[in-house]
Scaffold this motif. Structure first.
Motif, PDB file in Angstrom:
ATOM      1  N   SER A 220       0.839  -1.196   0.000  1.00  0.00           N
ATOM      2  CA  SER A 220       0.000   0.000   0.000  1.00  0.00           C
ATOM      3  C   SER A 220       0.877   1.250   0.000  1.00  0.00           C
ATOM      4  O   SER A 220       1.550   1.549   0.988  1.00  0.00           O
ATOM      5  CB  SER A 220      -0.917  -0.005   1.228  1.00  0.00           C
ATOM      6  OG  SER A 220      -1.730   1.143   1.253  1.00  0.00           O
ATOM      7  N   GLN A 264      -3.293   4.441  -0.669  1.00  0.00           N
ATOM      8  CA  GLN A 264      -4.064   4.831   0.509  1.00  0.00           C
ATOM      9  C   GLN A 264      -4.025   6.346   0.719  1.00  0.00           C
ATOM     10  O   GLN A 264      -3.415   7.082  -0.048  1.00  0.00           O
ATOM     11  CB  GLN A 264      -3.483   4.144   1.751  1.00  0.00           C
ATOM     12  CG  GLN A 264      -2.074   4.628   2.080  1.00  0.00           C
ATOM     13  CD  GLN A 264      -1.456   3.904   3.258  1.00  0.00           C
ATOM     14  OE1 GLN A 264      -0.892   2.822   3.111  1.00  0.00           O
ATOM     15  NE2 GLN A 264      -1.550   4.528   4.440  1.00  0.00           N
ATOM     16  N   TYR A 276      -7.786   1.821  -4.718  1.00  0.00           N
ATOM     17  CA  TYR A 276      -7.740   2.290  -3.339  1.00  0.00           C
ATOM     18  C   TYR A 276      -7.586   1.099  -2.403  1.00  0.00           C
ATOM     19  O   TYR A 276      -8.257   0.082  -2.562  1.00  0.00           O
ATOM     20  CB  TYR A 276      -9.009   3.061  -2.988  1.00  0.00           C
ATOM     21  CG  TYR A 276      -9.239   4.283  -3.841  1.00  0.00           C
ATOM     22  CD1 TYR A 276      -8.198   5.140  -4.161  1.00  0.00           C
ATOM     23  CD2 TYR A 276     -10.510   4.603  -4.322  1.00  0.00           C
ATOM     24  CE1 TYR A 276      -8.409   6.271  -4.941  1.00  0.00           C
ATOM     25  CE2 TYR A 276     -10.734   5.733  -5.087  1.00  0.00           C
ATOM     26  CZ  TYR A 276      -9.680   6.562  -5.403  1.00  0.00           C
ATOM     27  OH  TYR A 276      -9.889   7.678  -6.178  1.00  0.00           O
ATOM     28  N   THR A 277      -6.730   1.243  -1.413  1.00  0.00           N
ATOM     29  CA  THR A 277      -6.402   0.128  -0.521  1.00  0.00           C
ATOM     30  C   THR A 277      -7.632  -0.457   0.155  1.00  0.00           C
ATOM     31  O   THR A 277      -7.836  -1.685   0.146  1.00  0.00           O
ATOM     32  CB  THR A 277      -5.388   0.586   0.548  1.00  0.00           C
ATOM     33  OG1 THR A 277      -4.183   0.998  -0.107  1.00  0.00           O
ATOM     34  CG2 THR A 277      -5.069  -0.534   1.523  1.00  0.00           C
ATOM     35  N   ASP A 278      -8.474   0.387   0.751  1.00  0.00           N
ATOM     36  CA  ASP A 278      -9.619  -0.135   1.501  1.00  0.00           C
ATOM     37  C   ASP A 278     -10.594  -0.881   0.595  1.00  0.00           C
ATOM     38  O   ASP A 278     -11.073  -1.975   0.940  1.00  0.00           O
ATOM     39  CB  ASP A 278     -10.324   0.989   2.265  1.00  0.00           C
ATOM     40  CG  ASP A 278     -10.698   2.171   1.392  1.00  0.00           C
ATOM     41  OD1 ASP A 278     -10.282   2.214   0.204  1.00  0.00           O
ATOM     42  OD2 ASP A 278     -11.400   3.085   1.888  1.00  0.00           O
ATOM     43  N   GLU A 279     -10.886  -0.318  -0.593  1.00  0.00           N
ATOM     44  CA  GLU A 279     -11.821  -0.974  -1.510  1.00  0.00           C
ATOM     45  C   GLU A 279     -11.236  -2.285  -2.042  1.00  0.00           C
ATOM     46  O   GLU A 279     -11.951  -3.274  -2.218  1.00  0.00           O
ATOM     47  CB  GLU A 279     -12.167  -0.033  -2.661  1.00  0.00           C
ATOM     48  CG  GLU A 279     -12.935   1.210  -2.230  1.00  0.00           C
ATOM     49  CD  GLU A 279     -13.210   2.158  -3.385  1.00  0.00           C
ATOM     50  OE1 GLU A 279     -12.787   1.841  -4.524  1.00  0.00           O
ATOM     51  OE2 GLU A 279     -13.839   3.213  -3.152  1.00  0.00           O
ATOM     52  N   GLN A 282     -11.384  -4.960   0.670  1.00  0.00           N
ATOM     53  CA  GLN A 282     -12.754  -5.424   0.822  1.00  0.00           C
ATOM     54  C   GLN A 282     -13.127  -6.407  -0.288  1.00  0.00           C
ATOM     55  O   GLN A 282     -13.747  -7.453  -0.032  1.00  0.00           O
ATOM     56  CB  GLN A 282     -13.723  -4.244   0.808  1.00  0.00           C
ATOM     57  CG  GLN A 282     -15.185  -4.649   1.003  1.00  0.00           C
ATOM     58  CD  GLN A 282     -16.127  -3.463   1.005  1.00  0.00           C
ATOM     59  OE1 GLN A 282     -15.734  -2.341   0.661  1.00  0.00           O
ATOM     60  NE2 GLN A 282     -17.366  -3.690   1.399  1.00  0.00           N
ATOM     61  N   GLU A 310      -3.760   4.101  10.245  1.00  0.00           N
ATOM     62  CA  GLU A 310      -4.604   3.936   9.061  1.00  0.00           C
ATOM     63  C   GLU A 310      -4.631   2.492   8.581  1.00  0.00           C
ATOM     64  O   GLU A 310      -5.698   1.960   8.241  1.00  0.00           O
ATOM     65  CB  GLU A 310      -4.109   4.854   7.937  1.00  0.00           C
ATOM     66  CG  GLU A 310      -5.011   4.858   6.717  1.00  0.00           C
ATOM     67  CD  GLU A 310      -4.552   5.828   5.638  1.00  0.00           C
ATOM     68  OE1 GLU A 310      -5.057   5.733   4.515  1.00  0.00           O
ATOM     69  OE2 GLU A 310      -3.684   6.676   5.929  1.00  0.00           O
ATOM     70  N   LEU A 311      -3.466   1.847   8.550  1.00  0.00           N
ATOM     71  CA  LEU A 311      -3.403   0.457   8.100  1.00  0.00           C
ATOM     72  C   LEU A 311      -3.527  -0.528   9.264  1.00  0.00           C
ATOM     73  O   LEU A 311      -4.291  -1.488   9.187  1.00  0.00           O
ATOM     74  CB  LEU A 311      -2.084   0.205   7.353  1.00  0.00           C
ATOM     75  CG  LEU A 311      -1.869   0.991   6.067  1.00  0.00           C
ATOM     76  CD1 LEU A 311      -0.502   0.670   5.476  1.00  0.00           C
ATOM     77  CD2 LEU A 311      -2.966   0.720   5.047  1.00  0.00           C
ATOM     78  N   GLU A 314      -7.321   1.165  11.568  1.00  0.00           N
ATOM     79  CA  GLU A 314      -8.574   1.391  10.846  1.00  0.00           C
ATOM     80  C   GLU A 314      -8.839   0.304   9.807  1.00  0.00           C
ATOM     81  O   GLU A 314      -9.952  -0.229   9.720  1.00  0.00           O
ATOM     82  CB  GLU A 314      -8.553   2.767  10.183  1.00  0.00           C
ATOM     83  CG  GLU A 314      -8.630   3.923  11.169  1.00  0.00           C
ATOM     84  CD  GLU A 314      -8.765   5.265  10.485  1.00  0.00           C
ATOM     85  OE1 GLU A 314      -8.514   5.344   9.263  1.00  0.00           O
ATOM     86  OE2 GLU A 314      -9.121   6.250  11.165  1.00  0.00           O
ATOM     87  N   LEU A 315      -7.830  -0.020   8.989  1.00  0.00           N
ATOM     88  CA  LEU A 315      -8.023  -1.043   7.964  1.00  0.00           C
ATOM     89  C   LEU A 315      -8.274  -2.409   8.603  1.00  0.00           C
ATOM     90  O   LEU A 315      -9.067  -3.203   8.093  1.00  0.00           O
ATOM     91  CB  LEU A 315      -6.807  -1.099   7.036  1.00  0.00           C
ATOM     92  CG  LEU A 315      -6.933  -2.044   5.836  1.00  0.00           C
ATOM     93  CD1 LEU A 315      -8.073  -1.609   4.920  1.00  0.00           C
ATOM     94  CD2 LEU A 315      -5.640  -2.110   5.045  1.00  0.00           C
ATOM     95  N   GLU A 318     -11.898  -2.503   9.698  1.00  0.00           N
ATOM     96  CA  GLU A 318     -12.766  -2.668   8.529  1.00  0.00           C
ATOM     97  C   GLU A 318     -12.681  -4.090   7.987  1.00  0.00           C
ATOM     98  O   GLU A 318     -13.708  -4.687   7.616  1.00  0.00           O
ATOM     99  CB  GLU A 318     -12.364  -1.675   7.436  1.00  0.00           C
ATOM    100  CG  GLU A 318     -12.687  -0.225   7.777  1.00  0.00           C
ATOM    101  CD  GLU A 318     -12.206   0.745   6.712  1.00  0.00           C
ATOM    102  OE1 GLU A 318     -12.874   1.774   6.507  1.00  0.00           O
ATOM    103  OE2 GLU A 318     -11.160   0.484   6.084  1.00  0.00           O
TER     104      GLU A 318
END
Length: 817
Positions: A220, A264, A276-279, A282, A310-311, A314-315, A318
């Motif tokens: 990321s 990210q 995007y890292t989060d998408e 997922q 953040e990683l 939060e990640l 999620e």
């Protein structure tokens, strides 16, 4: 004797500066002083105020930064920083210090190199280290003659490396003594960085595999806007891909298809590097059955907020919500082997010849880039000509609203003036007699009668805009946008000239009549935006209209109040003969601005509707109220449209009677009235930019719109009963909060409920009903004020708001297409 001493000193200095010793300075971004909100605010203001970091129009960005970002973001960021605060410092600061000390220790045997560190936004800063170098050069015989700046960002980016270089050069601007300078602009292909990244990542993957918790590796990288890569040719994306390939191809415990590259930390509304890292995480967890993922951040050599929180936090949270997990691999930090290798790298880069220095880097094969994913913009960026056109449209709409609102704080004084100097005027008497006959009463008292003046003038202007808007839109479809804009803006300027000389009420009515008709050019301005933007980036263009309205509503009343403090007719009594009056100065400024706008359109505006497309447009705007209330066959649209109509009727009634209440209850001057509208405008701008923009999608547009409508009720009730400035401003706060939540959310709801091919028609009716509400609201509120007293329209408005609240509450659930 003195001359000899100076020459001796210069020879010594020259000898020392030729010895070739190098001071290596590791440069990092830095962190706030603490997680306290004021410290985080100061940090963000400096960081985000750097034009290299945010490279949009400086003037526009300053407005956004100070109105929408700095008032709100520090609180959230402070909460994040508090999670990585150890009570005295942040990881980035401590790791950088330890890393520098270890490198320095490993180079102690090298007399030609000294090591230090500096931060762009923390202490010690670059200028402090530079000062230390100057003092050291004076005091020591073997002081360093060369500065080697090494930004600790592996990949080059304008927002990091170039920003650091700017910081260094800004220091040099104020110095006399300049050393030999060298700056390392990237080291992402250095063997020290790549080999140690591979080692660290492999070690963690091996452990995860032993535990049966490895389904893939995410590399990321910190993101930047796509625009920088595609149009400014920033090499950052290429450097990230090179890093990705060099690490991926050397891993022993992961196959190439198990390693993924993402980005990210996106900020703002424009498109950033994808995926995007989060998408992406997922999708891997939910659709690819990759439940356990390792995450490594090669953009950083030291753990910080972006990696740890953040990683790593939060990640991870999620991922668990999606049914998986992520395992953060720490950055290189102050790892001993990394420090050993990087010390050797620095020594070689400082002392070796060019050929030897090249051997420190991995070379990339030409075919490497054949597989590099291409970054594409979903929405094409606005061209320079489009941006110029939008600026012209912004100015046009801004001045339209300034002309509409500049008179707001003047209404009470304006009414009293004309009743005194022109009380027998036919039109003035017609206004009072007509409404008196309709209400079948003579009113209560002088102030209650005077309030009809404001309602009548306000309704007249809005009614004329309502009628003229579709006419101007249709004419611009046939004749072109530029002729209509030129004509309407020129006549708008003439209306202000007429107002300047309006010694009689007849001329004032004529000025407002012309101004109202010409102010209907909003339809032409909106059509220009549609001409020059595509479907994908039209929202950006339309946002200009919203900003122009917000600023016009803030600045218009302010200008009216401030300029009314100077009465030209009292300074130059002879001017009264030609109609100059106490309110001529606001009119003069509005006229000057409009003539400037006319000249700007004439010189700079390029026609946006070619001749071959003229006459083919169909307008969905109408000034027939019956057609406006005809139901549309789209679920949710009608309730939203009518709810907006009833809400705006109540709200605009408050707008046009507020100044009279303030004068009657608290003897406000025109400037005091201006302060009220400035306060309302600022709250609206802050809430729309800081709350609605961020939270509407999360909370839901329907829920937020209802919340906004409910907040209006205590605002109206407080103002209805107020006899003190404190209660008045508390009521205004609720009104501004409520309207700033309701208006954009209702607009969004109409668009969401309407099929894409009918957006123009639906939104056109929505805006037309809004314009009609601004006709009905002032008249009804003024008559109620006049007939039943100053408190009644506010109590009635609060009760009346139950209707739109019930309507919006009954809206169906929005179904995504």
């Amino acid at each position: 004797m003195e001359r000899c001493l100076v020459q001796k000193k210069l020879r010594e200095l020259s000898q020392r500066t030729q010895e070739g010793k190098t001071k290596v300075v590791f440069v990092q971004l830095g962190s706030p002083k603490s997680p306290k909100i004021p410290d985080v605010r100061a940090y963000l203001k400096e960081f985000l105020g750097d034009p290299r970091v945010v490279d949009i129009n400086p003037f526009v960005w300053k407005i956004i930064l100070n109105l929408f970002v700095i008032p709100f973001r520090p609180k959230r960021s402070a909460a994040l920083y508090s999670r990585i605060w150890d009570g005295r410092s942040f990881p980035l600061i401590e790791i950088t210090k330890s890393f520098s000390e270890k490198i320095d220790a490993r180079l102690k045997d090298c007399d030609d190199i000294e090591v230090n560190h500096a931060f762009l936004l923390s202490s010690p800063r670059v200028h402090e280290v530079y000062t230390d170098w100057e003092e050291d050069l004076d005091e020591r015989e073997n002081g360093a003659s060369e500065l080697f700046a090494v930004p600790l960002f592996p990949q080059y980016s304008e927002s990091t490396i170039a920003s650091g270089i700017d910081g260094l050069t800004s220091v040099l601007e104020k110095r006399v003594r300049i050393p030999n300078l060298k700056v390392m602009t990237n080291f992402h292909r250095s063997r020290a960085f790549i080999d140690n990244s591979v080692r660290i990542v492999d070690e963690h993957i091996a452990k995860l595999k032993e535990q049966g918790q490895f389904d893939g590796l995410i590399m990321s990288f910190h993101g930047i806007p796509k625009r920088r890569v595609l149009f400014k040719k920033d090499p950052y994306y290429q450097h990230c891909y090179e890093t990705f390939v060099l690490i991926r191809d050397r891993l022993k415990h992961a196959n190439a298809d198990e390693v993924h590259m993402t980005f990210q930390s996106r900020f703002g509304s424009e498109e950033w590097l994808t995926p995007y890292t989060d998408e992406y995480v997922q999708d891997l967890i939910e659709n690819k059955n990759k439940k356990n993922l390792a995450v490594y951040a090669p953009s950083f050599v030291a753990d910080c907020l972006e990696t740890i929180d953040e990683l790593g936090h939060e990640l991870k949270v999620e991922a668990k919500e999606w049914g998986g997990d992520v395992h953060l691999i720490p950055c290189l930090n102050d790892d001993d082997k990394w420090c050993d290798d990087f010390a050797g790298f620095i020594k070689n880069q400082s002392l070796a010849d060019v050929k030897t220095r090249k051997e420190d880097f991995y070379q990339m094969e030409k075919d490497t880039y054949m597989d590099m994913p291409q970054q594409e913009m979903k929405a094409e960026p606005l061209s320079d000509q489009t941006k110029l056109t939008l600026k012209i449209i912004f100015l046009t709409l801004f001045l339209d609203l300034v002309g509409f609102s500049i008179i707001f704080p003047l209404f009470p004084a304006l009414a009293k003036h004309y009743l005194t100097v022109d009380g027998d005027n036919y039109f003035l008497q017609l206004i009072f007699n007509t409404i008196s006959t309709w209400a079948n009463t003579g009113g209560m008292q002088t102030m209650n009668s005077v309030v009809l003046f404001g309602g009548a003038l306000g309704a007249l202007y809005s009614l004329l805009q309502f009628i003229a808007a579709p006419i101007w839109g249709t004419l611009s479809d046939r004749l072109g946008r530029k002729p209509i804009l030129l004509w309407s803006v020129f006549c708008l300027a003439l209306s202000y000239v007429l107002w300047f000389f309006s010694g009689s009420f007849t001329l004032l009515i004529a000025a407002r009549f012309i101004g109202g008709i010409m102010g209907g050019n909003i339809s032409t301005a909106t059509a220009v935006v549609a001409d020059i933007t595509s479907k994908e980036n039209r929202s950006k263009g339309m946002a200009i209209i919203g900003i122009a309205f917000a600023l016009g509503f803030i600045i218009g009343p302010a200008l009216g109040g401030i300029l009314s403090m100077w009465d030209l007719s009292s300074y130059y009594p002879a001017l009264k003969e030609i109609g100059v009056n106490p309110f001529s100065l606001p009119a003069a400024l509005a006229a000057i601005l409009s003539f400037f706008n006319f000249y700007y359109i004439w010189k700079k505006f390029e026609e946006t509707l070619p001749e071959d497309k003229r006459g083919t447009h169909e307008t969905d705007r109408t000034f027939n109220p019956i057609k406006l209330f005809k139901p549309l066959p789209y679920a949710g649209v009608n309730l939203t449209n009518f709810g907006h109509f009833f809400f705006l009727a109540a709200f605009s009634g408050m707008e046009f009677t507020l100044t009279f209440l303030a004068v009657e209850r608290m003897s406000f001057s025109s400037m005091d009235n201006a302060y009220m509208f400035i306060f309302i405008g600022l709250i609206i701008a802050l809430v729309q930019g800081g709350v609605v923009r961020r939270k509407a999608n999360q909370v839901g547009e329907k829920k937020m719109a209802v919340m906004g409508l409910i907040l209006l009720i205590p605002g109206l009730l407080l103002i209805g009963k107020t006899y003190s400035i404190g209660i008045l401003y508390l009521g205004l706060f609720f009104l501004a909060m409520g309207s700033s939540m309701a208006i954009p959310c209702l607009t969004s709801l109409v668009s969401m409920y309407t099929p894409s091919q009918y957006q123009g028609k639906s939104i056109g009716i929505f805006r037309s009903l809004g314009a009609l509400a601004r006709v009905v609201g002032p008249v009804v509120a003024s008559v109620i004020y006049w007939r039943y007293g100053s408190h009644t329209p506010y109590y009635f408005g609060a009760f009346f708001l139950i209707i739109p609240i019930l309507m919006i509450s009954r809206l169906p659930k929005y179904q995504k297409a």
